[in-house]
Enzyme design. Structure first.
Site, PDB file in Angstrom:
ATOM      1  CB  ALA A  73      -4.211  10.441  -2.487  1.00  0.00           C
ATOM      2  CD  GLN A  75      -4.879   3.126   0.932  1.00  0.00           C
ATOM      3  OE1 GLN A  75      -5.317   2.245   0.033  1.00  0.00           O
ATOM      4  NE2 GLN A  75      -3.927   2.771   1.530  1.00  0.00           N
ATOM      5  CB  SER A  76      -3.921   6.921  -5.721  1.00  0.00           C
ATOM      6  OG  SER A  76      -4.164   6.999  -7.181  1.00  0.00           O
ATOM      7  CG  ASN A  77      -9.477   3.785  -5.620  1.00  0.00           C
ATOM      8  OD1 ASN A  77      -9.317   2.816  -4.912  1.00  0.00           O
ATOM      9  ND2 ASN A  77     -10.428   4.749  -5.432  1.00  0.00           N
ATOM     10  CB  CYS A  79      -1.491   5.131  -8.086  1.00  0.00           C
ATOM     11  SG  CYS A  79      -1.135   6.762  -8.266  1.00  0.00           S
TER      12      CYS A  79
END
Length: 325
Positions: A73, A75-77, A79
């Site tokens: 997503a 706001q992917s942590n 990524c």
């Protein structure tokens, strides 16, 4: 299990701290609450994904990959930590992020850019649906990409949290239940694998945080399958079914990445009582589940319950208006 026998690239600071939350425990008048601080794991403002990435990128280096692909997503942590790990290892990183490019980069998107990742915006697709096409494109250019799966969730990624449970039990052996956010599955699968291998009686309670996983039986089977694949791949004897997966589906709130009243209360309560920050997407929903269970009288005052803080704090800054409204 001898983790030294498996390819692993050091990326984080371990063991992460584990400590009690006395003020929160008193405030809720429930069990003795402890916290495992994977928000302090050291890479890119911390988070649990670094545990998985140590094994995943260990494999990538073993395979002589020259670039990394992953997805999530906006706001992917996961990524954000993947981009940081790739930067640390001097590997170009390609991220497929759901949604569209924001006018102003905030939270994890800002950090992805600071780490030099190439971002491809994918609209409604936030779980890596376009990874195969990007992988083929990079291979056609003569590159050797390594795909880090969505959430780091495959058999290799499971090893991160199998090793993590062993780490925790060395710190505090009398914890009776662990509560944590469950999303892509490898965190829970890895903990289950280690629980069986170590013959531990600890209760593992995953809090489902994504309505896309709302068919709990299906998601429970996915987690069991992950644990089984890892067990087979690394020559362990344990086998699991969906019945072995403790997945709590009662605290989904308004959906994935939606900050509702319960999540807002959890963030504010832990900040005000203990000076610890949660993230809006994962840990706030899991903590809201733990708070609700305590208020429902699910635990005695003598029990020791641990909340596994899986990180994600940078996303807070992208939710400032929702938090303070």
């Amino acid at each position: 299990m001898n983790w030294q026998s498996i390819a692993r690239q050091p990326l984080g600071f371990f063991p992460t701290p584990m400590h009690s939350l006395p003020s929160l425990s008193v405030h809720l008048a429930g069990p003795q609450i402890y916290i495992k601080r994977d928000d302090l794991s050291g890479l890119a403002l911390g988070g649990n994904k670094v545990r998985k990435l140590e094994f995943l990128l260990g494999e990538a280096l073993q395979q002589k990959a020259d670039c990394i692909i992953s997805a999530g997503a906006a706001q992917s942590n996961h990524c954000r930590q993947t981009a940081a790990a790739a930067a640390k290892l001097n590997l170009p990183c390609y991220l497929l992020l759901g949604g569209k490019a924001p006018e102003h980069a905030q939270g994890n998107v800002l950090l992805d850019k600071l780490f030099g990742a190439t971002i491809v915006w994918t609209g409604e697709q936030r779980k890596g649906e376009g990874i195969a096409a990007l992988e083929a494109q990079l291979k056609s250019k003569g590159l050797r990409p390594y795909v880090v799966p969505y959430g780091g969730s495959d058999a290799v990624g499971c090893l991160g949290f199998a090793a993590a449970l062993e780490e925790l039990l060395k710190q505090q052996s009398d914890i009776e239940e662990i509560v944590f956010a469950s999303s892509s599955g490898a965190t829970q699968a890895g903990l289950m694998l280690a629980k069986a291998y170590l013959n531990s009686s600890i209760q593992l309670r995953g809090i489902n945080i994504d309505k896309a996983n709302h068919r709990t039986q299906h998601f429970s089977q996915t987690i069991a399958d992950l644990a089984n694949t890892a067990s087979e791949q690394f020559s362990l004897d344990s086998r699991f079914s969906a019945r072995d997966v403790c997945l709590d589906d009662e605290y989904l709130g308004e959906g994935y990445a939606v900050l509702g009243d319960a999540e807002r209360e959890a963030i504010m309560l832990l900040a005000e009582t203990e000076g610890v920050l949660l993230d809006p997407v994962y840990t706030a929903k899991a903590m809201a589940g733990l708070i609700a269970r305590i208020r429902q009288g699910k635990y005695s005052s003598q029990q020791k319950v641990l909340f596994w803080h899986t990180g994600g704090t940078p996303a807070l800054f992208a939710y400032a208006k929702q938090l303070l409204s």
